[in-house]
Design a protein around this motif. Structure first.
Motif, PDB file in Angstrom:
ATOM      1  N   VAL A   1       5.497 -10.216  -3.773  1.00  0.00           N
ATOM      2  CA  VAL A   1       6.623  -9.949  -3.227  1.00  0.00           C
ATOM      3  C   VAL A   1       6.150  -9.905  -1.700  1.00  0.00           C
ATOM      4  O   VAL A   1       5.235  -9.839  -1.257  1.00  0.00           O
ATOM      5  CB  VAL A   1       7.189  -8.544  -3.488  1.00  0.00           C
ATOM      6  CG1 VAL A   1       7.830  -8.526  -4.960  1.00  0.00           C
ATOM      7  CG2 VAL A   1       6.071  -7.283  -3.405  1.00  0.00           C
TER       8      VAL A   1
ATOM      9  N   SER B   1       7.028  -7.991   2.263  1.00  0.00           N
ATOM     10  CA  SER B   1       7.547  -6.619   2.758  1.00  0.00           C
ATOM     11  C   SER B   1       8.947  -6.597   2.791  1.00  0.00           C
ATOM     12  O   SER B   1       9.390  -5.406   2.513  1.00  0.00           O
ATOM     13  CB  SER B   1       6.686  -6.516   4.028  1.00  0.00           C
ATOM     14  OG  SER B   1       7.239  -7.342   5.120  1.00  0.00           O
TER      15      SER B   1
ATOM     16  N   ILE C   1      13.124  -3.575  -3.984  1.00  0.00           N
ATOM     17  CA  ILE C   1      12.563  -3.450  -5.521  1.00  0.00           C
ATOM     18  C   ILE C   1      13.286  -1.941  -5.613  1.00  0.00           C
ATOM     19  O   ILE C   1      13.019  -0.890  -5.191  1.00  0.00           O
ATOM     20  CB  ILE C   1      10.968  -2.928  -5.449  1.00  0.00           C
ATOM     21  CG1 ILE C   1      10.136  -4.265  -5.050  1.00  0.00           C
ATOM     22  CG2 ILE C   1      10.682  -2.613  -6.989  1.00  0.00           C
ATOM     23  CD1 ILE C   1       8.634  -4.070  -4.783  1.00  0.00           C
TER      24      ILE C   1
ATOM     25  N   ALA D   1       9.879  -3.222  -0.296  1.00  0.00           N
ATOM     26  CA  ALA D   1       8.510  -3.184  -0.695  1.00  0.00           C
ATOM     27  C   ALA D   1       7.574  -2.627   0.458  1.00  0.00           C
ATOM     28  O   ALA D   1       6.653  -1.782  -0.017  1.00  0.00           O
ATOM     29  CB  ALA D   1       8.207  -4.553  -1.131  1.00  0.00           C
TER      30      ALA D   1
ATOM     31  N   LEU E   1       3.733  -6.976  -7.022  1.00  0.00           N
ATOM     32  CA  LEU E   1       4.286  -5.878  -7.368  1.00  0.00           C
ATOM     33  C   LEU E   1       3.602  -5.766  -8.868  1.00  0.00           C
ATOM     34  O   LEU E   1       3.410  -6.629  -9.820  1.00  0.00           O
ATOM     35  CB  LEU E   1       5.993  -6.387  -7.754  1.00  0.00           C
ATOM     36  CG  LEU E   1       6.814  -5.620  -8.511  1.00  0.00           C
ATOM     37  CD1 LEU E   1       6.674  -4.212  -7.766  1.00  0.00           C
ATOM     38  CD2 LEU E   1       7.985  -5.926  -8.741  1.00  0.00           C
TER      39      LEU E   1
ATOM     40  N   VAL F   1       3.119  -1.641  -5.098  1.00  0.00           N
ATOM     41  CA  VAL F   1       2.925  -3.049  -4.588  1.00  0.00           C
ATOM     42  C   VAL F   1       1.478  -2.811  -3.916  1.00  0.00           C
ATOM     43  O   VAL F   1       1.057  -1.943  -3.206  1.00  0.00           O
ATOM     44  CB  VAL F   1       3.763  -3.366  -3.393  1.00  0.00           C
ATOM     45  CG1 VAL F   1       3.501  -4.648  -2.644  1.00  0.00           C
ATOM     46  CG2 VAL F   1       5.352  -3.532  -3.952  1.00  0.00           C
TER      47      VAL F   1
END
Length: 82
Positions: free
Chosen positions: A30, A32, A36, A41, A47, A56
């Motif tokens: 993922v 930033s 989610i 994130a 993740l 994360v």
């Protein structure tokens, strides 16, 4: 023996922070800004999930432990309660 890279579905050990020692399943990379469950994130990384918990982690904060057998990781993931 070289360490196999982290890939979606593999089992990893968290080796940093308060969750050090926890076994998790890598889900996907993922960024930033990715969301989610509606929350950013906050950092680039993997993740991961353990049951209903998600997080994360940077790749250096994880160590792959499944030996490269994705079928083992898939079986572990299917055994987790929904």
């Amino acid at each position: 023996m070289s360490m196999k890279p982290i890939v979606p579905g593999c089992l990893c050990l968290v080796i940093v922070g308060r969750d050090a020692g926890r076994v998790v399943t890598a889900v996907r990379l993922v960024r930033s800004e990715d969301r989610i469950y509606g929350i950013r994130a906050g950092r680039d990384g993997w993740l991961v999930e353990a049951g209903r918990d998600v997080g994360v982690y940077a790749e250096w904060g994880l160590m792959r432990i499944d030996g490269g057998d994705e079928m083992v990781a898939q079986e572990q993931h299917e055994e987790q309660p929904a």
